[in-house]
Design a protein around this motif. Structure first.
Motif, mmCIF file in Angstrom:
data_model
loop_
_atom_site.group_PDB
_atom_site.id
_atom_site.type_symbol
_atom_site.label_atom_id
_atom_site.label_comp_id
_atom_site.label_asym_id
_atom_site.label_seq_id
_atom_site.Cartn_x
_atom_site.Cartn_y
_atom_site.Cartn_z
ATOM 1 N N ALA A 74 0.850 -1.195 0.000
ATOM 2 C CA ALA A 74 0.000 0.000 0.000
ATOM 3 C C ALA A 74 0.884 1.241 0.000
ATOM 4 C CB ALA A 74 -0.917 -0.003 1.221
ATOM 5 N N TRP A 75 1.905 1.225 0.814
ATOM 6 C CA TRP A 75 2.848 2.346 0.931
ATOM 7 C C TRP A 75 3.657 2.515 -0.349
ATOM 8 C CZ3 TRP A 75 8.331 2.826 1.809
ATOM 9 C CH2 TRP A 75 8.741 4.025 2.401
ATOM 10 N N LEU A 76 4.130 1.404 -0.905
ATOM 11 C CA LEU A 76 4.923 1.466 -2.136
ATOM 12 C C LEU A 76 4.089 1.968 -3.312
ATOM 13 C CD1 LEU A 76 6.933 -1.871 -1.786
ATOM 14 C CD2 LEU A 76 7.888 0.451 -1.702
ATOM 15 N N ALA A 77 2.804 1.627 -3.334
ATOM 16 C CA ALA A 77 1.933 2.125 -4.406
ATOM 17 C C ALA A 77 1.816 3.642 -4.332
ATOM 18 C CB ALA A 77 0.554 1.474 -4.315
ATOM 19 N N ALA A 78 1.679 4.167 -3.108
ATOM 20 C CA ALA A 78 1.620 5.618 -2.936
ATOM 21 C C ALA A 78 2.930 6.263 -3.374
ATOM 22 C CB ALA A 78 1.314 5.956 -1.476
ATOM 23 N N ARG A 79 4.050 5.630 -3.058
ATOM 24 C CA ARG A 79 5.353 6.141 -3.503
ATOM 25 C C ARG A 79 5.448 6.124 -5.027
ATOM 26 N NH1 ARG A 79 9.479 6.953 0.048
ATOM 27 N NH2 ARG A 79 11.085 6.740 -1.561
ATOM 28 N N SER A 80 4.939 5.070 -5.628
ATOM 29 C CA SER A 80 5.031 4.926 -7.083
ATOM 30 C C SER A 80 4.295 6.051 -7.806
ATOM 31 C CB SER A 80 4.467 3.561 -7.507
ATOM 32 O OG SER A 80 4.489 3.415 -8.914
ATOM 33 N N ILE A 81 3.055 6.327 -7.403
ATOM 34 C CA ILE A 81 2.308 7.362 -8.117
ATOM 35 C C ILE A 81 2.836 8.762 -7.799
ATOM 36 C CG2 ILE A 81 0.231 5.957 -8.340
ATOM 37 C CD1 ILE A 81 -1.011 7.459 -6.050
ATOM 38 N N ALA A 82 3.588 8.887 -6.695
ATOM 39 C CA ALA A 82 4.218 10.172 -6.372
ATOM 40 C C ALA A 82 5.564 10.332 -7.070
ATOM 41 C CB ALA A 82 4.408 10.296 -4.862
ATOM 42 N N GLY A 83 6.070 9.252 -7.673
ATOM 43 C CA GLY A 83 7.341 9.314 -8.378
ATOM 44 C C GLY A 83 8.554 9.145 -7.497
ATOM 45 N N TYR A 84 8.375 8.610 -6.278
ATOM 46 C CA TYR A 84 9.499 8.380 -5.373
ATOM 47 C C TYR A 84 10.144 7.023 -5.673
ATOM 48 C CZ TYR A 84 7.129 12.006 -2.593
ATOM 49 O OH TYR A 84 6.516 13.157 -2.163
ATOM 50 N N PRO A 85 11.444 6.889 -5.421
ATOM 51 C CA PRO A 85 12.109 5.592 -5.641
ATOM 52 C C PRO A 85 11.531 4.495 -4.754
ATOM 53 C CG PRO A 85 13.736 7.354 -5.431
ATOM 54 C CD PRO A 85 12.410 7.949 -5.040
ATOM 55 N N LEU A 86 11.524 3.276 -5.289
ATOM 56 C CA LEU A 86 11.099 2.104 -4.529
ATOM 57 C C LEU A 86 12.289 1.264 -4.071
ATOM 58 C CD1 LEU A 86 8.055 0.766 -6.608
ATOM 59 C CD2 LEU A 86 8.147 2.663 -4.980
ATOM 60 N N SER A 87 13.403 1.403 -4.772
ATOM 61 C CA SER A 87 14.577 0.594 -4.438
ATOM 62 C C SER A 87 15.842 1.441 -4.557
ATOM 63 C CB SER A 87 14.672 -0.629 -5.353
ATOM 64 O OG SER A 87 14.682 -0.253 -6.723
ATOM 65 N N TYR A 88 16.883 0.965 -3.886
ATOM 66 C CA TYR A 88 18.134 1.705 -3.780
ATOM 67 C C TYR A 88 19.313 0.757 -3.964
ATOM 68 C CZ TYR A 88 15.251 5.480 -1.981
ATOM 69 O OH TYR A 88 14.299 6.469 -1.868
ATOM 70 N N PRO A 89 20.484 1.291 -4.292
ATOM 71 C CA PRO A 89 21.645 0.415 -4.495
ATOM 72 C C PRO A 89 21.917 -0.525 -3.327
ATOM 73 C CG PRO A 89 22.138 2.615 -5.299
ATOM 74 C CD PRO A 89 20.796 2.700 -4.626
ATOM 75 N N GLN A 90 21.686 -0.058 -2.101
ATOM 76 C CA GLN A 90 22.009 -0.887 -0.940
ATOM 77 C C GLN A 90 20.888 -1.845 -0.547
ATOM 78 O OE1 GLN A 90 21.349 2.318 -0.992
ATOM 79 N NE2 GLN A 90 20.446 3.064 0.902
#
Length: 375
Positions: free
Chosen positions: A335-351
């Motif tokens: 649910a949180w990642l979906a909100a991040r996705s439509i806001a254009g925030y990253p879901l994953s990082y190098p680490q």
């Protein structure tokens, strides 16, 4: 971004059912949690999904059947959750739809989830974010794990460093350092990786040997004796020598060498395998965690939990000890990642996944295009 009401859905590697949870969030702060529920798969449905996950080529009929089962269960989960919340579907901003992973091989740049996002949007009348992993894979990442930044956001008021261990079919861990910043997650205070075995090998063993869905509370494995020779061979797998970030498929490990063991000894050995793999993972972390928080169905396996308490040099607690809901945590994460996705925030990082740079992800299906077909 303003806060929205988001519904997250998760069908995990244990294949036991679909978890659904609702939360209010802007995709940065965690926000407020609401109701959650689970729609269990029947035994027949579990077998159909498992058939679609076989490593060899799956016939189209098998794949289509599993896809329909997964899609239908998710539609039911959303509709029942909306009813439980006593809200209209117009109040829901987005659905985070992970689907069910049938194949994950980051070395070959493959990650495949079944479930029809368009059908879900059409039947619920709600926008759907899906395909969370592909962008990360294409950008050089492992495509997993994706939940660590959610774990980290939950840990802001908890002493750190801390390890959050997800004991599902596969075990994966999030390490959060003392200086983690929710607004600057791309730093050295967040690491994550798939450890290896969780409960899937044990579940499959007792299902094949005893006809059970799982080893309830680990009671059966506690009647057996660990075969350390077989355990050493399992722990000798090259995966354990890889440095994170790293991830693997549910069915990566081969338990054929254990077939000569009794049913109980096999279960005991596989249970110890999970414990040893988790204990071994500490050496891959920037610093030993001062506490372990356990989520996922495996936290109910007393044999595993007792083993972890003996093997780890830090307190081991379930996530309920800090007020989290271990049954809903992954669905809340999506649910949180979906909100991040439509806001254009990253879901994953190098680490967290090894991706080359902070990576946005997810694809959006807008429900408006189907509204004329809704009744």
């Amino acid at each position: 971004m303003r806060e929205i009401l988001s519904i997250g859905l998760m069908s995990g590697t244990s294949r036991d059912g679909v978890d659904a949870a609702a939360m209010q969030t802007n995709g940065i702060e965690v926000g407020k949690f609401f109701a959650s529920l689970t729609i269990p798969y029947s035994r027949e449905e579990q077998l159909s999904i498992a058939a679609a996950c076989l490593p060899n080529k799956v016939c189209e009929e098998t794949y289509v059947r599993a896809n329909k089962i997964v899609t239908k269960a998710h539609i039911i989960a959303v509709n029942k959750l909306i009813k439980k919340l006593c809200i209209s579907r117009e109040e829901v901003g987005v659905i985070g739809f992970h689907g069910h992973t049938v194949r994950h091989d980051p070395i070959k740049k493959i990650t495949e989830q079944i479930g029809d996002a368009e059908a879900l949007a059409k039947e619920t009348g709600i926008n759907v974010v899906y395909d969370f992993r592909s962008a990360d894979i294409k950008a050089g990442g492992q495509g997993a794990p994706l939940v660590p930044i959610f774990h980290a956001a939950l840990c802001l008021n908890i002493p750190r460093p801390i390890a959050i261990l997800n004991l599902g079919g596969v075990s994966n861990v999030t390490w959060v350092g003392p200086d983690y910043d929710i607004y600057k997650p791309d730093d050295n205070n967040l690491y994550a990786f798939d450890i290896g075995p969780g409960c899937a090998l044990i579940d499959d063993w007792v299902r094949n040997k005893k006809g059970w869905l799982f080893d309830s509370e680990g009671k059966f494995s506690k009647t057996g004796v660990v075969n350390f020779s077989k355990l050493d061979k399992l722990m000798g797998d090259k995966y354990f020598n890889l440095f994170p970030p790293k991830s693997l498929d549910r069915d990566y490990f081969d338990t054929t060498p254990l077939l000569s063991l009794s049913d109980a000894d096999g279960a005991a050995t596989l249970t110890r395998f999970t414990v040893e793999a988790i204990s071994n993972s500490v050496k891959l972390m920037p610093a030993p965690p001062m506490r372990w928080l356990i989520t996922g169905g495996g936290r109910r396996n007393i044999a595993i939990m007792e083993g972890l308490n003996d093997a780890l040099d830090a307190p081991v607690d379930t996530v309920e000890s800090v007020g989290w809901n271990g049954d809903a945590l992954e669905s809340q994460a999506f649910a949180w990642l979906a909100a991040r996705s439509i806001a254009g925030y990253p879901l994953s990082y190098p680490q967290t996944t090894g991706v080359n740079f902070p990576q946005v992800g997810g694809r959006l299906v807008c429900a408006d295009r189907f509204k004329s077909n809704l009744t």
